[in-house]
Write a protein that holds these residues in place. Sequence first.
Motif, PDB file in Angstrom:
ATOM      1  N   VAL A  42      38.162  66.454  -6.152  1.00  0.00           N
ATOM      2  CA  VAL A  42      38.202  66.590  -7.609  1.00  0.00           C
ATOM      3  C   VAL A  42      39.408  65.839  -8.167  1.00  0.00           C
ATOM      4  O   VAL A  42      40.526  65.995  -7.681  1.00  0.00           O
ATOM      5  CB  VAL A  42      38.287  68.070  -8.030  1.00  0.00           C
ATOM      6  N   GLU A  43      39.167  65.017  -9.174  1.00  0.00           N
ATOM      7  CA  GLU A  43      40.246  64.368  -9.909  1.00  0.00           C
ATOM      8  C   GLU A  43      40.571  65.228 -11.121  1.00  0.00           C
ATOM      9  O   GLU A  43      39.848  65.221 -12.120  1.00  0.00           O
ATOM     10  CB  GLU A  43      39.830  62.956 -10.338  1.00  0.00           C
ATOM     11  N   LEU A  44      41.643  65.983 -11.042  1.00  0.00           N
ATOM     12  CA  LEU A  44      41.965  66.911 -12.118  1.00  0.00           C
ATOM     13  C   LEU A  44      42.244  66.201 -13.440  1.00  0.00           C
ATOM     14  O   LEU A  44      42.046  66.781 -14.516  1.00  0.00           O
ATOM     15  CB  LEU A  44      43.167  67.773 -11.714  1.00  0.00           C
ATOM     16  N   ASP A  45      42.669  64.962 -13.372  1.00  0.00           N
ATOM     17  CA  ASP A  45      42.926  64.203 -14.603  1.00  0.00           C
ATOM     18  C   ASP A  45      41.652  63.893 -15.374  1.00  0.00           C
ATOM     19  O   ASP A  45      41.712  63.440 -16.524  1.00  0.00           O
ATOM     20  CB  ASP A  45      43.664  62.903 -14.285  1.00  0.00           C
ATOM     21  N   ASP A  46      40.488  64.121 -14.755  1.00  0.00           N
ATOM     22  CA  ASP A  46      39.227  63.879 -15.447  1.00  0.00           C
ATOM     23  C   ASP A  46      38.905  64.973 -16.469  1.00  0.00           C
ATOM     24  O   ASP A  46      37.949  64.834 -17.237  1.00  0.00           O
ATOM     25  CB  ASP A  46      38.068  63.804 -14.440  1.00  0.00           C
ATOM     26  N   ARG A  70      37.106  64.683 -19.745  1.00  0.00           N
ATOM     27  CA  ARG A  70      37.766  63.792 -20.704  1.00  0.00           C
ATOM     28  C   ARG A  70      36.766  62.859 -21.388  1.00  0.00           C
ATOM     29  O   ARG A  70      36.958  62.478 -22.549  1.00  0.00           O
ATOM     30  CB  ARG A  70      38.833  62.979 -19.966  1.00  0.00           C
ATOM     31  N   ASP A  71      35.683  62.503 -20.678  1.00  0.00           N
ATOM     32  CA  ASP A  71      34.712  61.568 -21.244  1.00  0.00           C
ATOM     33  C   ASP A  71      33.547  62.259 -21.953  1.00  0.00           C
ATOM     34  O   ASP A  71      32.600  61.598 -22.381  1.00  0.00           O
ATOM     35  CB  ASP A  71      34.179  60.627 -20.159  1.00  0.00           C
ATOM     36  N   THR A  72      33.582  63.585 -22.081  1.00  0.00           N
ATOM     37  CA  THR A  72      32.528  64.294 -22.813  1.00  0.00           C
ATOM     38  C   THR A  72      32.766  64.145 -24.312  1.00  0.00           C
ATOM     39  O   THR A  72      33.842  64.491 -24.813  1.00  0.00           O
ATOM     40  CB  THR A  72      32.504  65.781 -22.450  1.00  0.00           C
ATOM     41  N   PRO A  73      31.798  63.647 -25.065  1.00  0.00           N
ATOM     42  CA  PRO A  73      32.013  63.430 -26.506  1.00  0.00           C
ATOM     43  C   PRO A  73      32.100  64.738 -27.279  1.00  0.00           C
ATOM     44  O   PRO A  73      31.441  65.724 -26.944  1.00  0.00           O
ATOM     45  CB  PRO A  73      30.780  62.621 -26.924  1.00  0.00           C
ATOM     46  N   VAL A  74      32.936  64.725 -28.310  1.00  0.00           N
ATOM     47  CA  VAL A  74      33.051  65.882 -29.215  1.00  0.00           C
ATOM     48  C   VAL A  74      32.389  65.477 -30.529  1.00  0.00           C
ATOM     49  O   VAL A  74      33.043  65.233 -31.546  1.00  0.00           O
ATOM     50  CB  VAL A  74      34.529  66.279 -29.410  1.00  0.00           C
ATOM     51  N   ASP A  75      31.063  65.406 -30.480  1.00  0.00           N
ATOM     52  CA  ASP A  75      30.302  64.956 -31.647  1.00  0.00           C
ATOM     53  C   ASP A  75      29.045  65.798 -31.872  1.00  0.00           C
ATOM     54  O   ASP A  75      28.129  65.374 -32.571  1.00  0.00           O
ATOM     55  CB  ASP A  75      29.923  63.478 -31.492  1.00  0.00           C
ATOM     56  N   LEU A  80      27.309  73.486 -25.233  1.00  0.00           N
ATOM     57  CA  LEU A  80      28.500  74.325 -25.409  1.00  0.00           C
ATOM     58  C   LEU A  80      28.234  75.711 -24.850  1.00  0.00           C
ATOM     59  O   LEU A  80      27.237  76.351 -25.199  1.00  0.00           O
ATOM     60  CB  LEU A  80      28.858  74.430 -26.897  1.00  0.00           C
ATOM     61  N   LEU A  81      29.116  76.185 -23.986  1.00  0.00           N
ATOM     62  CA  LEU A  81      29.049  77.552 -23.467  1.00  0.00           C
ATOM     63  C   LEU A  81      30.234  78.338 -24.014  1.00  0.00           C
ATOM     64  O   LEU A  81      31.383  77.989 -23.762  1.00  0.00           O
ATOM     65  CB  LEU A  81      29.085  77.562 -21.941  1.00  0.00           C
ATOM     66  N   LEU A 103      29.326  72.530 -14.331  1.00  0.00           N
ATOM     67  CA  LEU A 103      28.898  72.447 -15.730  1.00  0.00           C
ATOM     68  C   LEU A 103      29.625  71.323 -16.456  1.00  0.00           C
ATOM     69  O   LEU A 103      29.030  70.530 -17.175  1.00  0.00           O
ATOM     70  CB  LEU A 103      29.163  73.775 -16.441  1.00  0.00           C
ATOM     71  N   LEU A 104      30.942  71.260 -16.260  1.00  0.00           N
ATOM     72  CA  LEU A 104      31.725  70.235 -16.943  1.00  0.00           C
ATOM     73  C   LEU A 104      31.287  68.836 -16.517  1.00  0.00           C
ATOM     74  O   LEU A 104      31.235  67.919 -17.343  1.00  0.00           O
ATOM     75  CB  LEU A 104      33.214  70.431 -16.642  1.00  0.00           C
ATOM     76  N   ASP A 105      30.962  68.677 -15.242  1.00  0.00           N
ATOM     77  CA  ASP A 105      30.567  67.366 -14.747  1.00  0.00           C
ATOM     78  C   ASP A 105      29.219  66.918 -15.296  1.00  0.00           C
ATOM     79  O   ASP A 105      28.902  65.725 -15.264  1.00  0.00           O
ATOM     80  CB  ASP A 105      30.502  67.370 -13.216  1.00  0.00           C
ATOM     81  N   ARG A 106      28.426  67.849 -15.795  1.00  0.00           N
ATOM     82  CA  ARG A 106      27.141  67.490 -16.401  1.00  0.00           C
ATOM     83  C   ARG A 106      27.200  67.488 -17.914  1.00  0.00           C
ATOM     84  O   ARG A 106      26.184  67.543 -18.590  1.00  0.00           O
ATOM     85  CB  ARG A 106      26.051  68.435 -15.882  1.00  0.00           C
TER      86      ARG A 106
END
Length: 333
Positions: A42-46, A70-75, A80-81, A103-106
């Motif tokens: 796991v890359e925690l910086d992701d 970090r790359d999940t858009p906030v739009d 959302l859980l 979940l975060l990775d998807r």
Amino acid sequence: AEADPRAYRVELESPVLPRTWLEIDLRTDERRELRRTPVVGVELDDYVTERRWAPAADGVEIPVTIVRRRDTPVDGTAALLVTGYGAYEIANPAGFSHSRLSLLDRGAIVATAHVRGGGELGRAWWEQGRLGAKANTFGDTIAATEYLIAEGFGAPGRTAVWGGSAGGLLVGATISARPDLFAAAVAEVPFVDVVKTMLDESLPLTVIEWEEWGDPREPGAYRTIRSYSPYETLPAGSPGKTRLRSAPSCGVRRWPRSAARGLAQITSAIVPRSSSGSSSRARSWSTNWPSTSSPCTPATSATRWPGLSARPLRMTSGTFTAAPSSVRVAHQR
């Protein structure tokens, strides 16, 4: 060996940092990492986390902890859980979770609403979410969800709510009040038949929990509890898009029969019935009910949750062990 007065040790943890132990030099402020819980591959910086404050209906600001890739858009396009607990003056910590990574990775965003009734902000926070003020717990959850949607972390058709035990009550009361906000709901060992449970003094915890919920033998307390108890309040004809799956377990805190009664009531309200009056979803639940030979076997079922990507799962040992675009619920003991 004697303690070193020139240094002290601290333990750190956050949604993006596994439990870590540091030693800090009091003279130089130098920090030395002694140990970190390993997270392989796991890359925690992701991942990123932040704290937001959502305004409740009465103006009180509710802390909300958010974690995402970090790359999940906030739009508004992500799933959302929203999770919460809000009872017994228990703080719902914003800690690290291995199982949450799948979940975060998807592409999901996970938000923990630290609602009143818990202990995150001290004794007053608990007092404002118990007895006659219990409705604040559920109102805070709704307010936090509305805030997150308005800020682009989710959308009504892509938002799910999750909680266990008293958090399962939070789920039931929330979807009863605002079924339009959620595409899916998950309640584990839920406390959804509050009136009947609090009237049954033969149960091991009923009398001592009157301090939390109130004694329904008193008319005022009865009216208050009945006003939010999901078994009594779920409106008939609620939108069928909101699904609740309950995973009963053995134990003295939340009896399986209470969860079963609550699920039957919710199913009858949100699942359209056939011309014969039967419910296919209710039948599918009965096949998942623990057998008499193994009363502690958890029941599992799956429900669609729009907004998840088809990325491969990182692991299958956590609460959510899902095929792409669905969620499987299994109570973990």
